[in-house]
Design an enzyme around this catalytic site. Sequence first.
Site, PDB file in Angstrom:
ATOM      1  N   PRO A 100       0.791  -1.222   0.000  1.00 23.65           N
ATOM      2  CG  PRO A 100      -0.104  -1.088   2.139  1.00 23.65           C
ATOM      3  CD  PRO A 100       0.533  -2.056   1.184  1.00 23.65           C
ATOM      4  CG  ASN A 101      -0.241   4.233   1.336  1.00 20.89           C
ATOM      5  OD1 ASN A 101      -1.229   4.760   0.853  1.00 20.89           O
ATOM      6  ND2 ASN A 101      -0.261   3.634   2.514  1.00 20.89           N
ATOM      7  NE  ARG A 136       3.776   6.630   1.744  1.00 21.16           N
ATOM      8  CZ  ARG A 136       4.073   5.414   2.141  1.00 21.16           C
ATOM      9  NH1 ARG A 136       4.660   4.572   1.319  1.00 21.16           N
ATOM     10  NH2 ARG A 136       3.807   5.041   3.365  1.00 21.16           N
ATOM     11  CE1 TYR A 173       8.847   5.099   3.300  1.00 20.50           C
ATOM     12  CE2 TYR A 173       7.141   6.795   3.247  1.00 20.50           C
ATOM     13  CZ  TYR A 173       7.700   5.676   3.832  1.00 20.50           C
ATOM     14  OH  TYR A 173       7.123   5.125   4.949  1.00 20.50           O
ATOM     15  CG  ASN A 185       8.330  -1.899   0.377  1.00 17.35           C
ATOM     16  OD1 ASN A 185       7.739  -1.949   1.465  1.00 17.35           O
ATOM     17  ND2 ASN A 185       8.934  -0.793  -0.050  1.00 17.35           N
ATOM     18  CB  ALA A 239       1.483   0.316   6.666  1.00 22.52           C
ATOM     19  CD  GLU A 247      10.636  -7.262   6.494  1.00 24.43           C
ATOM     20  OE1 GLU A 247      11.028  -8.259   7.144  1.00 24.43           O
ATOM     21  OE2 GLU A 247      10.138  -6.254   7.023  1.00 24.43           O
ATOM     22  CG  HIS A 257      10.850  -2.169   4.887  1.00 22.46           C
ATOM     23  ND1 HIS A 257       9.483  -2.150   4.739  1.00 22.46           N
ATOM     24  CD2 HIS A 257      11.153  -3.299   5.565  1.00 22.46           C
ATOM     25  CE1 HIS A 257       8.979  -3.221   5.315  1.00 22.46           C
ATOM     26  NE2 HIS A 257       9.966  -3.941   5.826  1.00 22.46           N
ATOM     27  NE  ARG A 302       9.993   5.983   8.863  1.00 21.15           N
ATOM     28  CZ  ARG A 302       9.034   5.826   7.950  1.00 21.15           C
ATOM     29  NH1 ARG A 302       9.130   4.853   7.045  1.00 21.15           N
ATOM     30  NH2 ARG A 302       7.992   6.636   7.928  1.00 21.15           N
TER      31      ARG A 302
HETATM   32  C1  DQA Z   1       8.070   1.115   3.954  1.00 16.90           C
HETATM   33  C2  DQA Z   1       8.146   1.293   5.471  1.00 16.90           C
HETATM   34  C3  DQA Z   1       6.793   1.086   6.115  1.00 16.90           C
HETATM   35  O1  DQA Z   1       6.882   1.274   7.516  1.00 16.90           O
HETATM   36  C4  DQA Z   1       5.794   2.081   5.553  1.00 16.90           C
HETATM   37  O2  DQA Z   1       4.518   1.850   6.114  1.00 16.90           O
HETATM   38  C5  DQA Z   1       5.743   2.085   4.083  1.00 16.90           C
HETATM   39  C6  DQA Z   1       7.006   2.002   3.333  1.00 16.90           C
HETATM   40  C7  DQA Z   1       9.406   1.471   3.277  1.00 16.90           C
HETATM   41  O3  DQA Z   1       9.587   1.064   2.118  1.00 16.90           O
HETATM   42  O4  DQA Z   1      10.253   2.145   3.863  1.00 16.90           O
HETATM   43  O5  DQA Z   1       4.686   2.211   3.483  1.00 16.90           O
HETATM   44  O6  DQA Z   1       7.773  -0.246   3.672  1.00 16.90           O
END
Ligand code: DQA
Length: 150
Positions: free
Chosen positions: A10-11, A18, A23, A74, A77, A98, A100, A107
């Site tokens: 998501p996002n 964003r 990011y 990735n 959240a 995994e 990010h 964080r």
């Molecule tokens: C994320 C880190 C997550 O905590 C966050 O909710 C994201 C992006 C990252 O790529 O740094 O949406 O996965």
Amino acid sequence: MTSVLVLNGPNLNLLGQRQPETYGHTTLAEVETLCRETAQSLGVSLGFEQSNHEGVLIDLIHAARGVHDGIVLNAGAYTHTSIALMDAISSVDLPVIELHLSNIHARESFRHTSYIAKVSVGQICGFGPFGYALSIRALCDHLNVSAGRK
Ligand code: DQA
């Protein structure tokens, strides 16, 4: 030919717009290009997907069986909340890296918990878009793939 799925949660469709201070300015389309270049240099094929929906991500993990040899995930959240995604990974016999963009450990404390980590080969975080290239390389190394072989 070995095939890798890069799956984004998501996002991440809003990458580049964003919270760029967290990011960066690279868009998801640019990340996909980077992934395709990395895959090509390693001689593997690549699937690249993004969804904002937990169930769709689960369906994509299930659908990866018999199509891809491993997943770079990735989960956004959902990393910190989704037992369902963790179970989906446990339900398919595919290695997961995994990933990010940000260093989740530097964080908020709620980002320090990862359900994905429990079922992953390893975690790469904090290197921005370059982490995608690192993750594909790590997955291919785990799968014992190198350019010109397999
Ligand atoms: C994320 C880190 C997550 O905590 C966050 O909710 C994201 C992006 C990252 O790529 O740094 O949406 O996965």
